[in-house]
Design an enzyme around this catalytic site. Structure first.
Site, PDB file in Angstrom:
ATOM      1  N   HIS A   1       0.886  -1.177   0.000  1.00  0.00           N
ATOM      2  CA  HIS A   1       0.000   0.000   0.000  1.00  0.00           C
ATOM      3  C   HIS A   1       0.910   1.209   0.000  1.00  0.00           C
ATOM      4  O   HIS A   1       1.723   1.367   0.921  1.00  0.00           O
ATOM      5  CB  HIS A   1      -0.878   0.009   1.251  1.00  0.00           C
ATOM      6  CG  HIS A   1      -1.699  -1.232   1.399  1.00  0.00           C
ATOM      7  ND1 HIS A   1      -3.022  -1.287   1.029  1.00  0.00           N
ATOM      8  CD2 HIS A   1      -1.384  -2.478   1.840  1.00  0.00           C
ATOM      9  CE1 HIS A   1      -3.489  -2.508   1.259  1.00  0.00           C
ATOM     10  NE2 HIS A   1      -2.520  -3.262   1.749  1.00  0.00           N
TER      11      HIS A   1
ATOM     12  N   GLU B   1      -7.286 -12.483   6.142  1.00  0.00           N
ATOM     13  CA  GLU B   1      -6.200 -11.942   6.974  1.00  0.00           C
ATOM     14  C   GLU B   1      -6.680 -12.088   8.422  1.00  0.00           C
ATOM     15  O   GLU B   1      -6.165 -12.926   9.158  1.00  0.00           O
ATOM     16  CB  GLU B   1      -5.925 -10.477   6.613  1.00  0.00           C
ATOM     17  CG  GLU B   1      -4.833  -9.819   7.458  1.00  0.00           C
ATOM     18  CD  GLU B   1      -4.683  -8.303   7.195  1.00  0.00           C
ATOM     19  OE1 GLU B   1      -5.615  -7.696   6.626  1.00  0.00           O
ATOM     20  OE2 GLU B   1      -3.636  -7.742   7.583  1.00  0.00           O
TER      21      GLU B   1
ATOM     22  N   ASP C   1       3.465  -5.232   2.299  1.00  0.00           N
ATOM     23  CA  ASP C   1       2.203  -4.661   2.816  1.00  0.00           C
ATOM     24  C   ASP C   1       2.338  -3.172   3.159  1.00  0.00           C
ATOM     25  O   ASP C   1       2.026  -2.336   2.323  1.00  0.00           O
ATOM     26  CB  ASP C   1       1.702  -5.478   4.014  1.00  0.00           C
ATOM     27  CG  ASP C   1       0.185  -5.404   4.178  1.00  0.00           C
ATOM     28  OD1 ASP C   1      -0.490  -4.802   3.325  1.00  0.00           O
ATOM     29  OD2 ASP C   1      -0.334  -5.970   5.166  1.00  0.00           O
ATOM     30  N   ASP C   2       2.779  -2.867   4.382  1.00  0.00           N
ATOM     31  CA  ASP C   2       2.934  -1.474   4.836  1.00  0.00           C
ATOM     32  C   ASP C   2       4.306  -1.358   5.494  1.00  0.00           C
ATOM     33  O   ASP C   2       4.419  -1.278   6.725  1.00  0.00           O
ATOM     34  CB  ASP C   2       1.824  -1.131   5.837  1.00  0.00           C
ATOM     35  CG  ASP C   2       0.452  -1.309   5.226  1.00  0.00           C
ATOM     36  OD1 ASP C   2       0.038  -0.439   4.442  1.00  0.00           O
ATOM     37  OD2 ASP C   2      -0.187  -2.342   5.501  1.00  0.00           O
TER      38      ASP C   2
HETATM   39  N1  HPA Z   1      -5.140  -5.140   5.668  1.00  0.00           N
HETATM   40  C1  HPA Z   1      -6.219  -4.405   5.402  1.00  0.00           C
HETATM   41  N2  HPA Z   1      -6.147  -3.148   5.027  1.00  0.00           N
HETATM   42  C2  HPA Z   1      -4.944  -2.588   4.883  1.00  0.00           C
HETATM   43  C3  HPA Z   1      -3.799  -3.296   5.136  1.00  0.00           C
HETATM   44  C4  HPA Z   1      -3.902  -4.640   5.537  1.00  0.00           C
HETATM   45  O1  HPA Z   1      -2.929  -5.370   5.794  1.00  0.00           O
HETATM   46  N3  HPA Z   1      -2.774  -2.438   4.919  1.00  0.00           N
HETATM   47  C5  HPA Z   1      -3.295  -1.273   4.510  1.00  0.00           C
HETATM   48  N4  HPA Z   1      -4.623  -1.343   4.500  1.00  0.00           N
HETATM   49 ZN    ZN Z   2      -2.517  -5.133   2.572  1.00  0.00          ZN
END
Ligand code: HPA
Ligand code: ZN
Length: 354
Positions: free
Chosen positions: A22, A203, A281-282
């Site tokens: 993201h 998740e 991911d982040d």
């Molecule tokens: N999950 C859901 N939404 C998100 C994530 C994630 O890992 N990272 C940024 N938005």
């Molecule tokens: Zn994500």
């Protein structure tokens, strides 16, 4: 488990594709403070250190609250450009050659930032990255699933003038209580428009959300998807239909999906033939970019050279690159692991001799 030094080096050096990042999650605390100053945005943290020390997450929602607060400093095209260029430089240093990058327009349009500012800033940086670093990329517009489907429709509509700047749509934010079927119609519309489809599922949500994302939303890849392990028939289906799971080890650890990475399902999923891929991911929030994620997984789990090769291949196989470009990148992976393409092993899963 300690990671063999030679394998660690091959993991770092192998060409790879990033399919789950993201762009707002690449905003480092230092840049958050710099942009806050530039834009005269007041932050509820006194210093970079104070902000960083707030990154002690207990679950997905506790992360999302801070992640959306961090993104509040992004106002101008230049801000989006700077964030994106900083990510590309980090990714390229990890031998990421291609990235399919998520962005969350609703996080910005809700604050009065025009979607054109968001898309232009990110896309200009990616165009420069292509010229400067031979780094290829595309964008995937994510809908925030805690908001309504109506809001998602309005976002898709607002993005249509920039249709040539993104290749697909995704679904992120709070999973529990926001099942795939909530977005059935907007995904059907995106499909009619010829966009690629992906969604976060499994998740924090159950394996059923993974099945529903496939059956109801008709997605081509699943982001995370690790809870699929609870449903053996689903695992078999993912393997049979070659549906990739874009797994993010450090995210799963930090958000307590797998607090101990030794318990992570990724090796079992790989062994079952599921096309797993590894991503960050982040990365600004979870403690590492691509290579850190690969290393964390390989340190925690009994993953082999053959797994590393497979994961590198999977990352390009699962990409939305056109076939010829995909073949070029796969040839780079082959050259890296097995020498020249003419020396390909008969079985692509054979462990490399290096
Ligand atoms: N999950 C859901 N939404 C998100 C994530 C994630 O890992 N990272 C940024 N938005
Ligand atoms: Zn994500």
């Amino acid at each position: 488990m300690t990671l063999d030094a030679a394998l660690a080096e091959r993991i770092r050096q192998t060409p790879k594709a990033e399919l789950h990042v993201h762009i707002e999650g690449t905003l480092e605390p230092e840049l958050i403070f710099r942009l806050a100053q530039r834009n005269r945005v007041k932050l509820p943290y006194a210093s970079v250190e104070a902000l960083r020390s707030a990154y002690a997450f207990t679950d997905l929602q506790s992360f999302l609250d801070i992640y959306y607060a961090g993104a509040s400093v992004l106002l101008t095209e230049e801000d989006f450009f700077d964030m994106t260029m900083a990510y590309v430089q980090r990714a390229a240093a990890d031998n990421v050659r291609h990235a399919e990058i998520f962005f969350d327009p609703q996080t910005h349009t809700a604050r009065g930032v025009d979607i054109e500012v968001v898309i232009d800033g990110i896309a200009d940086a990616l165009a420069q990255a292509h010229t400067q670093y031979h780094f290829s990329s595309s964008l995937i517009l994510c809908f925030l699933r805690h908001l309504s489907e109506e809001d998602a429709f309005a976002t898709l509509e607002a993005a249509l003038p920039y249709r040539d700047r993104f290749i697909g749509v995704g679904l992120d934010s709070s999973e529990r209580g926001n099942p795939p079927e909530k977005f059935a119609r907007v995904f059907a519309r995106a499909r009619e428009l010829g966009l690629h489809l992906v969604a976060h599922a499994g998740e924090e949500g159950p394996a059923q959300y993974v099945s529903d994302a496939l059956d109801i939303l008709k997605v081509e890849r699943i982001d995370h998807g690790v809870r699929a392990i609870d449903d053996p028939a689903l695992v078999q289906r993912l393997a049979r239909e070659r549906i990739a799971l874009t797994v993010c080890p450090l995210s799963n650890q930090k958000l307590k999906v797998y607090p101990d990475l030794r318990d992570h399902s990724l090796k079992q999923l790989l062994d079952a033939g599921v096309p797993v891929t590894l991503h960050s991911d982040d990365p600004a929030y979870f403690g590492g970019y691509m290579n850190a994620n690969w290393e964390a997984a390989f340190e925690a789990l009994p993953l082999t050279d053959a797994d590393a090769y497979q994961l590198a291949r999977n990352s390009f196989e699962a990409s939305f690159l056109p076939p010829a470009r995909k073949a070029d990148y796969l040839a780079q992976v082959e050259r890296f692991w097995h020498g020249t393409p003419s020396t390909f092993p008969a079985n692509p899963a054979t462990a490399p001799s290096a």
